[in-house]
Design a protein around this motif. Structure first.
Motif, PDB file in Angstrom:
ATOM      1  N   GLY A 155       0.816  -1.209   0.000  1.00 27.55           N
ATOM      2  CA  GLY A 155       0.000   0.000   0.000  1.00 27.55           C
ATOM      3  C   GLY A 155       0.849   1.258   0.000  1.00 27.55           C
ATOM      4  N   GLU A 156       1.912   1.241   0.764  1.00 21.76           N
ATOM      5  CA  GLU A 156       2.813   2.385   0.816  1.00 21.76           C
ATOM      6  C   GLU A 156       3.501   2.590  -0.532  1.00 21.76           C
ATOM      7  OE1 GLU A 156       6.353   4.057   3.732  1.00 21.76           O
ATOM      8  OE2 GLU A 156       5.434   2.115   4.160  1.00 21.76           O
ATOM      9  N   TRP A 157       3.865   1.485  -1.194  1.00 26.62           N
ATOM     10  CA  TRP A 157       4.491   1.567  -2.509  1.00 26.62           C
ATOM     11  C   TRP A 157       3.505   2.143  -3.535  1.00 26.62           C
ATOM     12  CZ3 TRP A 157       8.822   2.155  -4.725  1.00 26.62           C
ATOM     13  CH2 TRP A 157       8.967   1.927  -6.080  1.00 26.62           C
ATOM     14  N   GLU A 158       2.240   1.714  -3.458  1.00 23.29           N
ATOM     15  CA  GLU A 158       1.225   2.245  -4.370  1.00 23.29           C
ATOM     16  C   GLU A 158       1.053   3.743  -4.174  1.00 23.29           C
ATOM     17  OE1 GLU A 158      -2.445   0.123  -4.218  1.00 23.29           O
ATOM     18  OE2 GLU A 158      -1.471  -1.791  -4.673  1.00 23.29           O
ATOM     19  N   LEU A 159       1.071   4.197  -2.930  1.00 16.85           N
ATOM     20  CA  LEU A 159       0.964   5.639  -2.668  1.00 16.85           C
ATOM     21  C   LEU A 159       2.160   6.399  -3.226  1.00 16.85           C
ATOM     22  CD1 LEU A 159      -0.440   5.806   0.961  1.00 16.85           C
ATOM     23  CD2 LEU A 159      -1.584   6.497  -1.144  1.00 16.85           C
ATOM     24  N   ALA A 160       3.359   5.821  -3.095  1.00 17.45           N
ATOM     25  CA  ALA A 160       4.555   6.467  -3.635  1.00 17.45           C
ATOM     26  C   ALA A 160       4.468   6.565  -5.155  1.00 17.45           C
ATOM     27  CB  ALA A 160       5.807   5.713  -3.215  1.00 17.45           C
ATOM     28  N   CYS A 161       4.012   5.490  -5.799  1.00 20.72           N
ATOM     29  CA  CYS A 161       3.864   5.500  -7.259  1.00 20.72           C
ATOM     30  C   CYS A 161       2.796   6.492  -7.687  1.00 20.72           C
ATOM     31  CB  CYS A 161       3.519   4.107  -7.770  1.00 20.72           C
ATOM     32  SG  CYS A 161       4.860   2.930  -7.581  1.00 20.72           S
ATOM     33  N   LEU A 162       1.704   6.550  -6.940  1.00 17.76           N
ATOM     34  CA  LEU A 162       0.634   7.498  -7.243  1.00 17.76           C
ATOM     35  C   LEU A 162       1.128   8.939  -7.121  1.00 17.76           C
ATOM     36  CD1 LEU A 162      -2.399   7.848  -7.858  1.00 17.76           C
ATOM     37  CD2 LEU A 162      -2.763   7.879  -5.404  1.00 17.76           C
ATOM     38  N   ALA A 163       1.892   9.213  -6.086  1.00 17.06           N
ATOM     39  CA  ALA A 163       2.429  10.559  -5.899  1.00 17.06           C
ATOM     40  C   ALA A 163       3.366  10.931  -7.045  1.00 17.06           C
ATOM     41  CB  ALA A 163       3.170  10.648  -4.572  1.00 17.06           C
TER      42      ALA A 163
END
Length: 43
Positions: free
Chosen positions: A22-30
């Motif tokens: 989930g944290e990786w997805e947020l980083a990619c989204l950002a």
């Protein structure tokens, strides 16, 4: 490597595979939001 360089994402803050994912997805989204903003700004 580009996400580490552009937004400074160097390590995960949460424990556990699902939380890390989930944290990786947020980083990619950002990163993608920042990139999209830059691309639409100059076109």
């Amino acid at each position: 490597g580009i996400i580490k360089e552009v937004i400074g994402f160097r390590s995960f803050r949460l424990r556990g595979f699902e939380k890390m994912a989930g944290e990786w997805e947020l980083a990619c989204l950002a990163y993608n939001c920042k990139r999209l903003h830059k691309l639409t700004l100059f076109s």
